[in-house]
Design a protein around this motif. Structure first.
Motif, PDB file in Angstrom:
ATOM      1  N   GLU A 209      -4.108   2.176  -6.185  1.00  0.00           N
ATOM      2  CA  GLU A 209      -4.510   3.581  -6.055  1.00  0.00           C
ATOM      3  C   GLU A 209      -4.987   3.873  -4.637  1.00  0.00           C
ATOM      4  O   GLU A 209      -4.618   4.885  -4.027  1.00  0.00           O
ATOM      5  CB  GLU A 209      -5.614   3.902  -7.058  1.00  0.00           C
ATOM      6  N   LEU A 210      -5.820   2.997  -4.092  1.00  0.00           N
ATOM      7  CA  LEU A 210      -6.339   3.199  -2.741  1.00  0.00           C
ATOM      8  C   LEU A 210      -5.226   3.120  -1.707  1.00  0.00           C
ATOM      9  O   LEU A 210      -5.237   3.843  -0.703  1.00  0.00           O
ATOM     10  CB  LEU A 210      -7.418   2.160  -2.422  1.00  0.00           C
ATOM     11  N   SER A 211      -4.266   2.255  -1.932  1.00  0.00           N
ATOM     12  CA  SER A 211      -3.151   2.125  -0.999  1.00  0.00           C
ATOM     13  C   SER A 211      -2.347   3.415  -0.920  1.00  0.00           C
ATOM     14  O   SER A 211      -1.822   3.766   0.142  1.00  0.00           O
ATOM     15  CB  SER A 211      -2.251   0.963  -1.436  1.00  0.00           C
ATOM     16  N   GLY A 212      -2.279   4.138  -2.023  1.00  0.00           N
ATOM     17  CA  GLY A 212      -1.546   5.386  -2.030  1.00  0.00           C
ATOM     18  C   GLY A 212      -2.229   6.499  -1.272  1.00  0.00           C
ATOM     19  O   GLY A 212      -1.576   7.363  -0.672  1.00  0.00           O
ATOM     20  N   THR A 213      -3.564   6.470  -1.228  1.00  0.00           N
ATOM     21  CA  THR A 213      -4.304   7.547  -0.547  1.00  0.00           C
ATOM     22  C   THR A 213      -4.553   7.243   0.916  1.00  0.00           C
ATOM     23  O   THR A 213      -4.694   8.157   1.729  1.00  0.00           O
ATOM     24  CB  THR A 213      -5.659   7.770  -1.229  1.00  0.00           C
ATOM     25  N   ARG A 214      -4.696   5.941   1.273  1.00  0.00           N
ATOM     26  CA  ARG A 214      -4.954   5.486   2.646  1.00  0.00           C
ATOM     27  C   ARG A 214      -6.274   5.998   3.202  1.00  0.00           C
ATOM     28  O   ARG A 214      -6.467   6.022   4.402  1.00  0.00           O
ATOM     29  CB  ARG A 214      -3.822   5.896   3.598  1.00  0.00           C
ATOM     30  N   LYS A 215      -7.182   6.411   2.338  1.00  0.00           N
ATOM     31  CA  LYS A 215      -8.466   6.925   2.819  1.00  0.00           C
ATOM     32  C   LYS A 215      -9.533   5.834   2.915  1.00  0.00           C
ATOM     33  O   LYS A 215     -10.557   6.027   3.574  1.00  0.00           O
ATOM     34  CB  LYS A 215      -8.963   8.037   1.890  1.00  0.00           C
ATOM     35  N   THR A 216      -9.325   4.727   2.238  1.00  0.00           N
ATOM     36  CA  THR A 216     -10.317   3.659   2.177  1.00  0.00           C
ATOM     37  C   THR A 216      -9.795   2.422   2.884  1.00  0.00           C
ATOM     38  O   THR A 216      -8.684   1.963   2.594  1.00  0.00           O
ATOM     39  CB  THR A 216     -10.648   3.308   0.711  1.00  0.00           C
ATOM     40  N   ARG A 217     -10.577   1.879   3.808  1.00  0.00           N
ATOM     41  CA  ARG A 217     -10.239   0.606   4.431  1.00  0.00           C
ATOM     42  C   ARG A 217     -10.654  -0.518   3.483  1.00  0.00           C
ATOM     43  O   ARG A 217     -11.754  -0.492   2.926  1.00  0.00           O
ATOM     44  CB  ARG A 217     -10.952   0.432   5.773  1.00  0.00           C
ATOM     45  N   CYS A 218      -9.799  -1.511   3.328  1.00  0.00           N
ATOM     46  CA  CYS A 218     -10.078  -2.621   2.418  1.00  0.00           C
ATOM     47  C   CYS A 218     -10.265  -3.907   3.218  1.00  0.00           C
ATOM     48  O   CYS A 218      -9.442  -4.246   4.070  1.00  0.00           O
ATOM     49  CB  CYS A 218      -8.942  -2.791   1.414  1.00  0.00           C
ATOM     50  N   VAL A 219     -11.360  -4.602   2.930  1.00  0.00           N
ATOM     51  CA  VAL A 219     -11.712  -5.837   3.626  1.00  0.00           C
ATOM     52  C   VAL A 219     -11.875  -6.939   2.597  1.00  0.00           C
ATOM     53  O   VAL A 219     -12.523  -6.755   1.560  1.00  0.00           O
ATOM     54  CB  VAL A 219     -13.026  -5.676   4.420  1.00  0.00           C
ATOM     55  N   LEU A 220     -11.288  -8.091   2.873  1.00  0.00           N
ATOM     56  CA  LEU A 220     -11.499  -9.280   2.054  1.00  0.00           C
ATOM     57  C   LEU A 220     -12.561 -10.131   2.725  1.00  0.00           C
ATOM     58  O   LEU A 220     -12.411 -10.531   3.876  1.00  0.00           O
ATOM     59  CB  LEU A 220     -10.196 -10.070   1.920  1.00  0.00           C
ATOM     60  N   GLY A 221     -13.642 -10.414   2.019  1.00  0.00           N
ATOM     61  CA  GLY A 221     -14.702 -11.274   2.538  1.00  0.00           C
ATOM     62  C   GLY A 221     -14.597 -12.668   1.948  1.00  0.00           C
ATOM     63  O   GLY A 221     -14.569 -12.828   0.717  1.00  0.00           O
ATOM     64  N   LEU A 222     -14.490 -13.682   2.792  1.00  0.00           N
ATOM     65  CA  LEU A 222     -14.350 -15.062   2.336  1.00  0.00           C
ATOM     66  C   LEU A 222     -15.508 -15.900   2.837  1.00  0.00           C
ATOM     67  O   LEU A 222     -15.922 -15.772   3.992  1.00  0.00           O
ATOM     68  CB  LEU A 222     -13.042 -15.670   2.847  1.00  0.00           C
ATOM     69  N   ARG A 223     -16.016 -16.786   1.969  1.00  0.00           N
ATOM     70  CA  ARG A 223     -17.002 -17.749   2.458  1.00  0.00           C
ATOM     71  C   ARG A 223     -16.312 -18.713   3.405  1.00  0.00           C
ATOM     72  O   ARG A 223     -15.081 -18.739   3.514  1.00  0.00           O
ATOM     73  CB  ARG A 223     -17.649 -18.480   1.289  1.00  0.00           C
ATOM     74  N   ASP A 224     -17.077 -19.537   4.084  1.00  0.00           N
ATOM     75  CA  ASP A 224     -16.550 -20.406   5.136  1.00  0.00           C
ATOM     76  C   ASP A 224     -15.505 -21.393   4.655  1.00  0.00           C
ATOM     77  O   ASP A 224     -14.549 -21.705   5.358  1.00  0.00           O
ATOM     78  CB  ASP A 224     -17.704 -21.155   5.811  1.00  0.00           C
ATOM     79  N   VAL A 225     -15.686 -21.925   3.433  1.00  0.00           N
ATOM     80  CA  VAL A 225     -14.782 -22.926   2.861  1.00  0.00           C
ATOM     81  C   VAL A 225     -14.412 -22.480   1.451  1.00  0.00           C
ATOM     82  O   VAL A 225     -15.284 -22.085   0.671  1.00  0.00           O
ATOM     83  CB  VAL A 225     -15.438 -24.328   2.796  1.00  0.00           C
ATOM     84  N   LEU A 226     -13.116 -22.571   1.122  1.00  0.00           N
ATOM     85  CA  LEU A 226     -12.665 -22.219  -0.226  1.00  0.00           C
ATOM     86  C   LEU A 226     -12.456 -23.463  -1.087  1.00  0.00           C
ATOM     87  O   LEU A 226     -12.960 -23.551  -2.205  1.00  0.00           O
ATOM     88  CB  LEU A 226     -11.362 -21.421  -0.151  1.00  0.00           C
TER      89      LEU A 226
END
Length: 414
Positions: free
Chosen positions: A131-148
């Motif tokens: 849904e957000l991709s269709g509007t392009r109004k919201t920036r999306c950030v993936l937050g990752l810890r240092d080690v997975l």
């Protein structure tokens, strides 16, 4: 039907999502970020979406609130099931997914920060991201810890989940909450060039800021009513898999004059908690507690810390400069082992493999005079929280590509 009032919004809005299927680390990390972005100069309004019942026990900053989802439980084989509701997994995911989508669309965030899992638990974020991709109004950030995890496991799991495609299609940036010189996540996991171009290393999170917003409640150390003397604290995260470490600590010999506290975590089995209390019942310098909303208020009094080495607990020890022994989890993920051994090489912590864990080993470490660890700030970057508001500004300033471009070309400052 009465009309719904139209929002008169002003300022930046941020949504922080954490799935919270095991322990409280994801929620606690997002809460720190919430404080960082809610403060001036950014002054954002923040909605935290969390899957842990205990999420409401933490104190969000002014201008922030928490939406708690029906909870999931992650099993040792990495499968999921409802933690409390007696419904099927598919039905629970449908409820959670609908709640997330409705909340995000109504809140209309400028930035959505997703912790750890690009598509959410069991892909529950997919409808929201699409849904957000269709509007392009919201920036999306993936937050990752240092080690997975170790690299082959990450490659397998991410391929199965379709994470790379999700990052290409939906995410503007990847923030790694660690120091590249300790663990270069993009290199270790062989990220493709277009994915690696989105990566920014924030630095580790200095947890001392927690003491600034811990509130006026009586600190947990005072409530324990312990005799005078140095303190050793044992932490096992949420407690879901901390039985062996907690039991070994309860049977260990404390150095003369020391007090000992075990924080079991809210997810430890009640029978085991009762066993730990029985083991320490005749030991007046021992206390067993299940949960503290602000561990830093307890750890600042500690002379020794024994932990499993999750991200937040490790950052707490490093931030306070405390002598720490990590007995990491090595199954089903080796994340804690990798982090602990990297930090051990820098002289910042001591490490004990869980196969060598017993009360005698803990007694020997507690009694040893190893001196203070090296100063963490001299060896690693602990400025992650100070940088987060700047990164929010930067991702908001980046121009969004057309939907068909998959967001691969978004500039991420280094």
């Amino acid at each position: 039907m009465r009309a719904v009032p139209v929002s008169t919004r002003a300022g930046i809005r941020v949504v922080l999502y954490s799935h919270d299927t095991m322990g409280l680390g994801h929620m606690r990390r997002n809460l720190l970020i919430a404080h960082a972005v809610a403060r001036e100069p950014l002054g954002a309004e923040v909605l935290l979406i969390a899957g842990a019942r205990r999420a409401t026990a933490f104190s969000p900053p002014p201008g922030a609130d928490v939406l708690t989802l029906p909870s999931l439980r992650k099993e040792k084989d990495s499968s999921y099931r409802p933690r409390r509701l007696r419904i099927g997994l598919e039905d629970l995911i449908a409820v959670r997914s609908a709640a997330i989508r409705a909340a995000v669309l109504a809140f209309e965030p400028d930035v959505l920060i997703v912790d750890n899992v690009p598509r959410g638990a069991v892909r529950e974020l997919d409808p929201t991201l699409e849904e957000l991709s269709g509007t392009r109004k919201t920036r999306c950030v993936l937050g990752l810890r240092d080690v997975l995890d170790e690299s082959t496991a990450v490659a397998r799991d991410w391929s199965r989940a379709g994470n790379m495609d999700a990052i290409r299609d939906f995410y503007d940036a990847i923030w790694v909450y660690g120091d590249r010189s300790v663990y270069d996540l993009a290199e270790e996991y062989d990220f493709p060039q277009d994915i690696a171009a989105k990566v920014l290393y924030t630095g580790y999170f200095d947890q001392r800021v927690r003491l600034e917003f811990s509130g006026s409640k009586r600190p947990p150390f005072e409530r324990l009513r312990l005799p005078d003397g140095p303190l050793a604290v044992c932490l096992v995260g949420g407690g879901q898999d901390g039985a062996e470490l907690a039991r070994a600590f309860a049977n260990a010999d404390l150095p003369p004059g020391f007090n000992g506290v075990i924080v079991t975590g809210p997810f430890m089995d009640e029978k085991l908690q009762d066993e730990l209390r029985e083991l320490t019942r005749e030991r007046p310098r021992f206390r067993v507690i299940d949960f503290v909303s602000e561990p830093m208020q307890l750890l600042e009094h500690a002379e020794r810390i024994v932990s499993m080495g999750g991200y937040n607990t490790t950052c707490e020890s490093l931030s306070l400069g405390k002598r720490t022994l990590i007995v990491p989890r090595v199954t089903p993920r080796t994340e804690q082992w990798i982090r602990a051994t990297r930090l051990e090489k820098l002289g910042l912590v001591d490490v004990l493999h869980p196969d060598a864990l017993d009360p005698e080993a803990l007694s020997a470490w507690l009694a040893s005079d190893g001196g203070l660890p090296a100063k963490a700030r001299d060896r690693i970057d602990l400025n992650g929280l100070a940088r987060i508001p700047q990164f929010v500004d930067e991702v908001l300033g980046a121009s969004a590509p057309p939907a068909s471009a998959g967001r691969a070309g978004v500039r991420v400052a280094r």
